[in-house]
Design a protein around this motif. Structure first.
Motif, PDB file in Angstrom:
ATOM      1  N   GLU A 168      33.585  71.627  24.673  1.00 23.32           N
ATOM      2  CA  GLU A 168      34.585  72.590  24.212  1.00 23.32           C
ATOM      3  C   GLU A 168      34.830  73.651  25.282  1.00 23.32           C
ATOM      4  N   VAL A 169      33.730  74.178  25.822  1.00 30.14           N
ATOM      5  CA  VAL A 169      33.826  75.232  26.829  1.00 30.14           C
ATOM      6  C   VAL A 169      34.554  74.724  28.078  1.00 30.14           C
ATOM      7  N   ALA A 170      34.288  73.467  28.455  1.00 30.07           N
ATOM      8  CA  ALA A 170      34.870  72.918  29.680  1.00 30.07           C
ATOM      9  C   ALA A 170      36.231  72.252  29.420  1.00 30.07           C
ATOM     10  N   ASP A 171      36.769  72.418  28.226  1.00 31.88           N
ATOM     11  CA  ASP A 171      38.062  71.800  27.866  1.00 31.88           C
ATOM     12  C   ASP A 171      38.065  70.289  28.103  1.00 31.88           C
ATOM     13  N   LEU A 206      23.984  66.349  32.981  1.00 33.56           N
ATOM     14  CA  LEU A 206      23.578  67.748  33.147  1.00 33.56           C
ATOM     15  C   LEU A 206      24.736  68.642  32.730  1.00 33.56           C
ATOM     16  N   MET A 207      24.469  69.470  31.730  1.00 36.09           N
ATOM     17  CA  MET A 207      25.556  70.283  31.178  1.00 36.09           C
ATOM     18  C   MET A 207      26.122  71.281  32.192  1.00 36.09           C
ATOM     19  N   SER A 208      25.251  71.839  33.032  1.00 34.89           N
ATOM     20  CA  SER A 208      25.750  72.792  34.033  1.00 34.89           C
ATOM     21  C   SER A 208      26.681  72.110  35.030  1.00 34.89           C
ATOM     22  N   THR A 262      29.391  72.156  25.095  1.00 29.18           N
ATOM     23  CA  THR A 262      29.709  72.187  26.518  1.00 29.18           C
ATOM     24  C   THR A 262      31.118  71.641  26.740  1.00 29.18           C
ATOM     25  N   VAL A 322      28.704  69.606  34.263  1.00 27.41           N
ATOM     26  CA  VAL A 322      29.975  69.460  33.546  1.00 27.41           C
ATOM     27  C   VAL A 322      30.763  70.760  33.652  1.00 27.41           C
ATOM     28  N   LEU A 323      30.063  71.875  33.426  1.00 24.07           N
ATOM     29  CA  LEU A 323      30.738  73.177  33.456  1.00 24.07           C
ATOM     30  C   LEU A 323      31.224  73.523  34.856  1.00 24.07           C
ATOM     31  N   ALA A 324      30.438  73.148  35.862  1.00 24.09           N
ATOM     32  CA  ALA A 324      30.788  73.539  37.229  1.00 24.09           C
ATOM     33  C   ALA A 324      31.829  72.625  37.863  1.00 24.09           C
ATOM     34  N   PHE A 325      31.784  71.345  37.538  1.00 22.40           N
ATOM     35  CA  PHE A 325      32.586  70.409  38.330  1.00 22.40           C
ATOM     36  C   PHE A 325      33.670  69.632  37.598  1.00 22.40           C
ATOM     37  N   SER A 326      33.625  69.610  36.262  1.00 22.57           N
ATOM     38  CA  SER A 326      34.644  68.809  35.591  1.00 22.57           C
ATOM     39  C   SER A 326      35.990  69.529  35.647  1.00 22.57           C
ATOM     40  N   ILE A 327      37.038  68.754  35.553  1.00 26.58           N
ATOM     41  CA  ILE A 327      38.377  69.315  35.566  1.00 26.58           C
ATOM     42  C   ILE A 327      38.855  69.445  34.128  1.00 26.58           C
ATOM     43  N   THR A 328      39.627  70.485  33.850  1.00 29.71           N
ATOM     44  CA  THR A 328      40.187  70.685  32.514  1.00 29.71           C
ATOM     45  C   THR A 328      40.866  69.415  32.010  1.00 29.71           C
TER      46      THR A 328
END
Ligand code: ATP
Ligand code: MG
Lengths: 118, 144
Positions: free
Chosen positions: A61-64, A33-35, A59, A37-43
Motif C-alpha cells: 500500500e505504502v509503495a503503491d 525484503l520490505m525495505s 508495504t 520494495v519501498l526503496a526500489f519499486s516503481i509506483t
C-alpha cells in the motif's frame, strides 16, 4: 500488460475478492525484503514475493503496488487476504518458483524499470 | 490544497497485526488533503519505516503528524532500548533485527537510510535504555 494476461502466463489463481483483471501493469518488482520494495519499486508495479504476511500488504500500500503475486504456491492467511481486499489489492498465487515467475513475465515483455535503463 | 491538520497515532511494540496502520492512515489523510502523489509516497515510506522500527524494537510509542501548506512533519517517539550508535544505525545494511523479524521481510538495515533518502530533514535522538525520537520533514514545494 493486463493482470489477466499475467494470471494466464503464470497459471495463477486469484485469491482476493478484488480480481482487478483489467488493471494495466506496466512494471514488476521482485523482493522478499520490505525495505527494498519501498526503496526500489516503481509506483503502480506488480510485486512478486515469497512472503505472505500482513506487512507485505501494508508495504505494498505504502509503495503503491497495484497487485501481488505469491510464488511457489504460497498463500497468505484469511486475515491478510481481508486486509488486501480492504485496500483493493488483487492477490495471485502461482506454483512457479521466483525464478520461473520472473523469467516468464520478462519473456513476455514485463520490465522493472523503463527500457532505457538497460 | 490550503489547509492544515495534525494528529497522533499510538503504537504498540510487537503488535504485528496493526503494524503499518498508522502510516496507512497518514497516507489517507494526505490523499484527502490533495497533496501531490510523489510527496505522499515519500511521506508514507518514511513514516512506515519509522513506524516499523517502533513496532519491532520498542515497547510502545507514538506518531505525531503536522501538515500545513509548506510541509509535512512527523515525530515518532518511543519507549524502548534506544540506539547505541546512531551513526552506525544510519548505515545501509546495519541491523540488529532477530531472525523472526527477518523472516517477515524486515531487518535488512535499510529503514533509516530509506527515511533519510525520502525526506528533506531528519533528526534522530536516542537515550539507551529509555527510547528514541525520530523527526522528519518533507517540504511540499520542493523536489528531493
Ligand atoms: N526505534 C528504535 N529503537 C531501537 N533501536 C532502533 C530503532 N530504530 C532503529 N533501531 C536500530 O537501528 C538499526 C537499523 O535500523 P533500520 O531501520 O535502518 O534497519 P532495520 O530495521 O534493522 O531493517 P529494515 O528497516 O531494513 O527492515 C536497527 O536494526 C536497530 O538496531
Ligand atoms: Mg527498520
Amino acid at each position: 500488460m493486463k493482470l489477466e494476461e499475467i494470471k494466464e502466463i503464470l497459471g495463477a489463481v486469484i485469491i482476493s475478492k478484488s480480481d482487478g483483471l483489467d488493471i494495466n501493469i506496466m512494471r514488476a518488482y521482485c523482493a522478499d525484503l520490505m525495505s527494498d520494495v519501498l526503496a526500489f519499486s516503481i509506483t503502480n508495479s506488480l510485486l512478486i514475493t515469497h512472503l505472505t504476511n500482513a506487512q507485505v500488504i501494508r508495504t505494498s500500500e505504502v509503495a503503491d503496488i497495484k497487485a501481488i503475486v505469491f510464488v511457489q504456491g504460497k498463500r497468505p492467511d484469511i486475515e491478510t487476504i481481508a486486509l488486501a481486499d480492504g485496500k483493493r489489492i488483487p492477490l495471485l498465487v502461482t506454483d512457479f518458483s521466483m525464478f520461473d515467475t520472473c523469467g516468464r513475465l520478462y519473456e513476455k515483455g514485463l520490465r522493472s524499470q523503463s527500457d532505457t535503463d538497460f | 490544497m490550503s489547509n492544515s491538520a495534525d494528529g497522533i497515532f499510538f503504537l504498540t511494540g510487537k503488535d504485528f497485526t496493526n503494524a503499518g496502520a498508522a502510516s496507512s492512515n497518514l497516507k489517507g489523510i494526505l490523499e484527502n488533503m490533495g497533496v501531490r502523489p510523489e510527496i505522499i509516497r515519500r511521506a508514507a515510506i518514511a513514516a512506515f519505516e519509522a513506524e516499523m522500527n517502533v513496532i519491532i524494537y520498542a515497547v510502545a510509542g507514538m506518531m505525531h503528524y503536522f501538515i500545513n501548506d509548506e510541509m509535512i512533519k512527523v515525530i515518532l517517539q518511543d519507549m524502548g532500548p534506544g540506539i547505541e550508535s546512531i551513526e552506525l544505525a544510519m548505515k545501509e545494511g546495519y541491523s540488529t533485527a532477530p531472525d523472526y523479524i527477518r523472516e517477515m521481510g524486515f531487518g535488512s538495515g535499510m529503514g533509516l537510510p530509506n527515511i533519510k533518502k525520502s525526506t528533506d530533514e531528519l533528526k534522530v535522538n536516542s537515550i539507551v535504555g529509555e527510547g528514541t525520537t525520530l523527526e522528519f520533514i518533507i517540504y511540499l514545494n520542493k523536489t528531493a
